[in-house]
Design a protein around this motif. Structure first.
Motif, PDB file in Angstrom:
ATOM      1  N   GLN A 226      39.247  -4.638 -34.013  1.00  0.00           N
ATOM      2  CA  GLN A 226      39.366  -6.082 -34.701  1.00  0.00           C
ATOM      3  C   GLN A 226      38.455  -6.830 -33.543  1.00  0.00           C
ATOM      4  O   GLN A 226      38.220  -8.143 -33.967  1.00  0.00           O
ATOM      5  N   LEU A 230      36.653  -8.177 -36.211  1.00  0.00           N
ATOM      6  CA  LEU A 230      37.705  -8.967 -37.151  1.00  0.00           C
ATOM      7  C   LEU A 230      37.126  -9.940 -38.028  1.00  0.00           C
ATOM      8  O   LEU A 230      37.309  -9.842 -39.368  1.00  0.00           O
ATOM      9  N   ILE A 233      35.353  -7.946 -40.983  1.00  0.00           N
ATOM     10  CA  ILE A 233      36.231  -7.055 -41.539  1.00  0.00           C
ATOM     11  C   ILE A 233      36.940  -8.040 -42.729  1.00  0.00           C
ATOM     12  O   ILE A 233      37.139  -7.475 -43.948  1.00  0.00           O
ATOM     13  N   TRP A 248      39.953 -15.382 -36.852  1.00  0.00           N
ATOM     14  CA  TRP A 248      39.923 -15.159 -35.362  1.00  0.00           C
ATOM     15  C   TRP A 248      40.503 -16.318 -34.864  1.00  0.00           C
ATOM     16  O   TRP A 248      41.236 -16.156 -33.653  1.00  0.00           O
ATOM     17  N   ILE A 286      46.407  -3.317 -37.743  1.00  0.00           N
ATOM     18  CA  ILE A 286      45.297  -2.664 -38.053  1.00  0.00           C
ATOM     19  C   ILE A 286      45.248  -2.127 -39.685  1.00  0.00           C
ATOM     20  O   ILE A 286      43.973  -2.172 -40.089  1.00  0.00           O
ATOM     21  N   ASN A 298      46.347 -10.658 -45.195  1.00  0.00           N
ATOM     22  CA  ASN A 298      45.212 -10.357 -44.239  1.00  0.00           C
ATOM     23  C   ASN A 298      45.046 -11.357 -43.267  1.00  0.00           C
ATOM     24  O   ASN A 298      44.774 -11.107 -41.886  1.00  0.00           O
ATOM     25  N   SER A 301      47.597 -10.216 -40.924  1.00  0.00           N
ATOM     26  CA  SER A 301      47.133  -9.325 -40.023  1.00  0.00           C
ATOM     27  C   SER A 301      46.555  -9.742 -38.752  1.00  0.00           C
ATOM     28  O   SER A 301      46.812  -9.215 -37.747  1.00  0.00           O
ATOM     29  N   ALA A 302      45.893 -10.869 -38.960  1.00  0.00           N
ATOM     30  CA  ALA A 302      45.157 -11.343 -37.787  1.00  0.00           C
ATOM     31  C   ALA A 302      46.163 -12.072 -37.028  1.00  0.00           C
ATOM     32  O   ALA A 302      46.040 -12.027 -35.753  1.00  0.00           O
ATOM     33  N   TYR A 305      47.712  -9.413 -34.901  1.00  0.00           N
ATOM     34  CA  TYR A 305      46.820  -8.836 -34.045  1.00  0.00           C
ATOM     35  C   TYR A 305      46.880  -9.880 -32.830  1.00  0.00           C
ATOM     36  O   TYR A 305      46.879  -9.216 -31.533  1.00  0.00           O
ATOM     37  N   TYR A 360      34.985  -0.572 -43.548  1.00  0.00           N
ATOM     38  CA  TYR A 360      35.686  -0.310 -42.327  1.00  0.00           C
ATOM     39  C   TYR A 360      37.127   0.360 -42.239  1.00  0.00           C
ATOM     40  O   TYR A 360      37.522   0.742 -41.427  1.00  0.00           O
ATOM     41  N   LEU A 364      39.280   1.835 -39.333  1.00  0.00           N
ATOM     42  CA  LEU A 364      40.726   1.233 -39.222  1.00  0.00           C
ATOM     43  C   LEU A 364      41.899   2.422 -39.130  1.00  0.00           C
ATOM     44  O   LEU A 364      43.032   2.578 -38.308  1.00  0.00           O
TER      45      LEU A 364
END
Length: 391
Positions: A226, A230, A233, A248, A286, A298, A301-302, A305, A360, A364
């Motif tokens: 990522q 990222l 993705i 990001w 991930i 999603n 998810s970021a 992360y 991806y 992942l």
């Protein structure tokens, strides 16, 4: 103004450390991820981008190994300053040159400089802080990794809004001069200061340290996929094109307070317990893009992360610094070396799997599995942390 120039003041030492992380992690490393979507459209293909990422991490690995052997404070300061100069010149080159070989060399050297600022710089900060319990203070220091993502991304976006990616690299090199000057001044040679004398038990390698090093290797693998791809993705998920850059930036904002929060929890509940929880959240982050195309999930998810991978850097390096308190740079360097091996490995298998399956997902899945191994091994050995409780 004189207060800000006091080299003994703990707050100034932390600020100088944060500035160094913005340069070493943000400019020399993460800015590449931030600018990747624009460069994929105008400069790079995905395979060459992955190669550049691995080259950068290879330089970082060699720098981390080299840091293990830097013993004196005088040498640490010298190589820390070398890292500042390297970060400036290798960033400027990306804005002025488009030759592939020059980029490869530049990213490799930038990786070495990044390690000098991350490993050696963090060791200097830890050694110089005049505080009995440094865990919370180092949490503030490592929040600089989150700041590094946010500051470099915002600067890159601003420049991209009216110019191109190559001008963004030039702007980032100017940022390096501005922030680096303060770090250069504050973290200088002060061998005669009493609080530079690092106290602690002699460090010996044992089975728990080996487990810690292996688990941090898996975190390096978990971070880098990522950390490199990222935005792409997210953009590659059906219906989410264009949200990559936002993901990001969100990860960066999530990362700013993460070290402070997680390391405060580690101070109360034990470093390994919190590391295990943090690793599990990173595994979830991930896997989310493989399970759903929902925008909110999603972006979550970021967020997860950013809120975990940065904290894990701080948690592992702080624990390593306490375990090897008589020479924190040694175990910090060993840990960062294992992390670096993970960072080199992951982009290479990622490129192969992305090219084979044109997505991806497989990358992942494999990354999450490797991280799960790290969780299991560390969990089975977590009780061994107790022997270091009084270090």
């Amino acid at each position: 103004m004189s207060v800000l120039l006091n080299k003994r003041k703990n707050a100034n030492i932390i600020i100088a450390g944060i500035f160094a992380l913005i340069i070493g992690m943000g400019v020399a490393r993460f800015a590449f991820t931030s600018l990747l979507p624009s460069m994929l459209n105008n400069r790079l293909d995905i395979s060459f981008a992955g190669l550049l990422a691995s080259i950068n991490y290879f330089g970082y690995l060699l720098g981390a190994i080299f840091a293990i052997f830097i013993k004196s404070n005088s040498l640490k300061v010298k190589f820390f300053r070398v890292g500042l100069f390297i970060s400036f010149f290798t960033t400027l080159v990306l804005g002025l040159q488009t030759n592939d070989f020059v980029w490869i060399v530049s990213r490799f050297i930038a990786g070495f400089g990044s390690a000098m600022l991350m490993v050696v710089g963090s060791s200097l900060v830890m050694s110089r802080l005049d505080i009995e319990d440094k865990t919370k203070a180092m949490g503030i220091h490592f929040s600089g990794i989150g700041f590094s993502m946010v500051v470099t991304d915002i600067l890159s976006r601003t420049v991209l809004s009216y110019s191109s990616w190559d001008d963004s690299w030039i702007a980032l090199s100017i940022l390096t001069i501005v922030l680096g000057a303060y770090s250069f001044y504050i973290l200088d040679e002060q061998e005669n200061q009493s609080f530079l004398k690092v106290k602690g038990k002699p460090f010996k390698m044992d089975s728990f340290v080996i487990v810690l090093i292996f688990s941090y290797f898996t975190v390096g693998v978990g971070f880098v996929v990522q950390g490199t791809f990222l935005p792409d993705i997210i953009n590659s998920i059906e219906g989410l094109a264009g949200f990559g850059s936002n993901s990001w930036l969100l990860a960066g904002f999530a990362g700013i307070p993460s070290c402070i929060i997680w390391m405060r929890l580690a101070s109360n509940y034990g470093s390994v317990n919190i590391i295990l929880i943090c690793m599990c959240f990173l595994i979830i982050s991930i896997l989310i893009p493989t399970l759903t195309s929902n925008l909110f999930l999603n972006l979550l998810s970021a967020f997860l992360y950013g809120a975990t991978f940065i904290a894990l850097v701080g948690l592992f390096l702080n624990l390593g610094g306490k375990i090897a308190s008589s020479n924190p740079a040694f175990l910090m360097g060993a840990l960062t070396s294992s992390y670096g091996i993970g960072q080199i490995t992951a982009p290479l298998y990622s490129i192969a799997l992305i090219n084979k399956y044109n997505s991806y997902e497989t990358t992942l899945y494999l990354t999450a599995f490797i991280m799960l191994l790290g969780v299991v091994v560390l969990y089975l050995n977590k009780n061994k942390e107790k022997k270091y409780a009084n270090n």
